[in-house]
Design a protein around this motif. Structure first.
Motif, PDB file in Angstrom:
ATOM      1  N   LEU A 193       0.838  -1.197   0.000  1.00 23.63           N
ATOM      2  CA  LEU A 193       0.000   0.000   0.000  1.00 23.63           C
ATOM      3  C   LEU A 193       0.877   1.252   0.000  1.00 23.63           C
ATOM      4  N   TYR A 248      -8.966  -7.194   2.965  1.00 25.61           N
ATOM      5  CA  TYR A 248      -7.781  -7.071   2.117  1.00 25.61           C
ATOM      6  C   TYR A 248      -6.614  -7.890   2.675  1.00 25.61           C
ATOM      7  N   THR A 284     -10.709  -2.632   0.036  1.00 27.98           N
ATOM      8  CA  THR A 284     -10.159  -1.637   0.961  1.00 27.98           C
ATOM      9  C   THR A 284     -11.209  -0.582   1.274  1.00 27.98           C
ATOM     10  N   CYS A 310      -9.491  -1.408   8.065  1.00 31.00           N
ATOM     11  CA  CYS A 310      -9.278  -0.093   7.463  1.00 31.00           C
ATOM     12  C   CYS A 310     -10.582   0.682   7.519  1.00 31.00           C
ATOM     13  N   ALA A 369      -5.323   2.486   8.681  1.00 31.47           N
ATOM     14  CA  ALA A 369      -5.284   1.042   8.876  1.00 31.47           C
ATOM     15  C   ALA A 369      -4.888   0.746  10.319  1.00 31.47           C
TER      16      ALA A 369
END
Length: 260
Positions: free
Chosen positions: A134, A202, A145, A208, A228
């Motif tokens: 990321l 994810y 996400t 997240c 996150a």
């Protein structure tokens, strides 16, 4: 995968081939010989030799003593320029870093780039699980996400359906939503709570959350903010996370407003 039907009539073949060579070298961290590059790019050795020599002269590939080629430092320079352009005014980066330091959670900005959901800025926090992929420019897994969900939620159902059909709904984990009706219900719930979420969709054990920073008629000017954190912490701190995200989002929006 390049779409042959989208190939422009004025395509400059030498430029296209040079980029293919650079991509091939970039995917081989141990390096490639000219013959290996030629084979992977489906080019003649003579053509590949000239392309590699040019790329080496410009600093985009480096020839090592064993005769193999690796990515050159000019690529890193272009990436730094990309990160700076994506992030926006310095005050935006400062707001992200301050949020990451205060909360301990990694914070991300995202927007549509060329019609595709992409991460455009990152500030890492020590309490967040490390998510090595990321980084600015990451443009996969929008359906998995919270950042991607927050952006996709700004599209019309028809636009969203076309996006998901084109880019797919890959199952990153067993929790990833891969059915459009379930995904639509998830977006509706996110809009209702004022924050989009994903828990382990994810990456297993990671959660997240994301909120919209700047709505705009132009989809490429819409920006979202995400953070996150360990999934277990999200289960007990969702309201606190939302309140802090909204505070940071206002600071980021103010910073983006200074952009000329």
């Amino acid at each position: 995968m390049r779409d042959p039907l989208a190939e422009p009539s004025d395509l400059i073949r030498s430029v296209s081939r040079a980029l293919r060579v650079l991509e091939a070298v970039g995917r081989a961290p141990k390096g490639l010989t000219v013959k290996q590059i030629a084979r992977r790019c489906e080019l003649t050795v003579a053509t590949t030799y000239h392309l590699v020599r040019t790329l080496a002269y410009e600093g985009y590939v480096i020839r090592r003593e064993d005769g193999t080629y690796i990515v050159g430092l000019e690529v890193a320079d272009r990436y730094r320029e990309l990160v700076t352009a994506f992030r926006g005014p310095p005050v935006v980066g400062e707001a992200l870093r301050r949020a990451a330091a205060d909360s301990g959670y990694s914070h991300f900005l995202g927007r549509f780039v060329g019609g595709q959901v992409a991460i455009t800025a990152v500030a890492e926090g020590p309490r967040s699980p490390y998510l090595e992929d990321l980084v600015p420019g990451f443009d996969e897994g929008a359906h998995a996400t919270a950042l991607g969900k927050a952006l996709l939620a700004t599209l019309t159902p028809e636009q969203r359906f076309r996006y998901l059909r084109e880019y797919g709904m890959r199952p990153f984990t067993t929790a990833t939503l891969t059915a459009t009706d379930t995904f639509e219900a998830d977006l509706t719930a996110g809009d209702r709570r004022g924050m989009h979420l994903e828990l382990g969709q994810y990456r297993q054990g990671v959660a997240c959350a994301a909120v919209l920073v700047t709505p705009d008629k132009d989809m490429e000017r819409r920006v979202v903010l995400a953070c996150a954190l360990p999934a277990a912490e999200m289960m007990t701190s969702a309201r606190v996370v939302r309140a802090k995200l909204l505070t940071v989002a206002r600071a980021v929006a103010d910073g983006l407003a200074t952009e000329t």
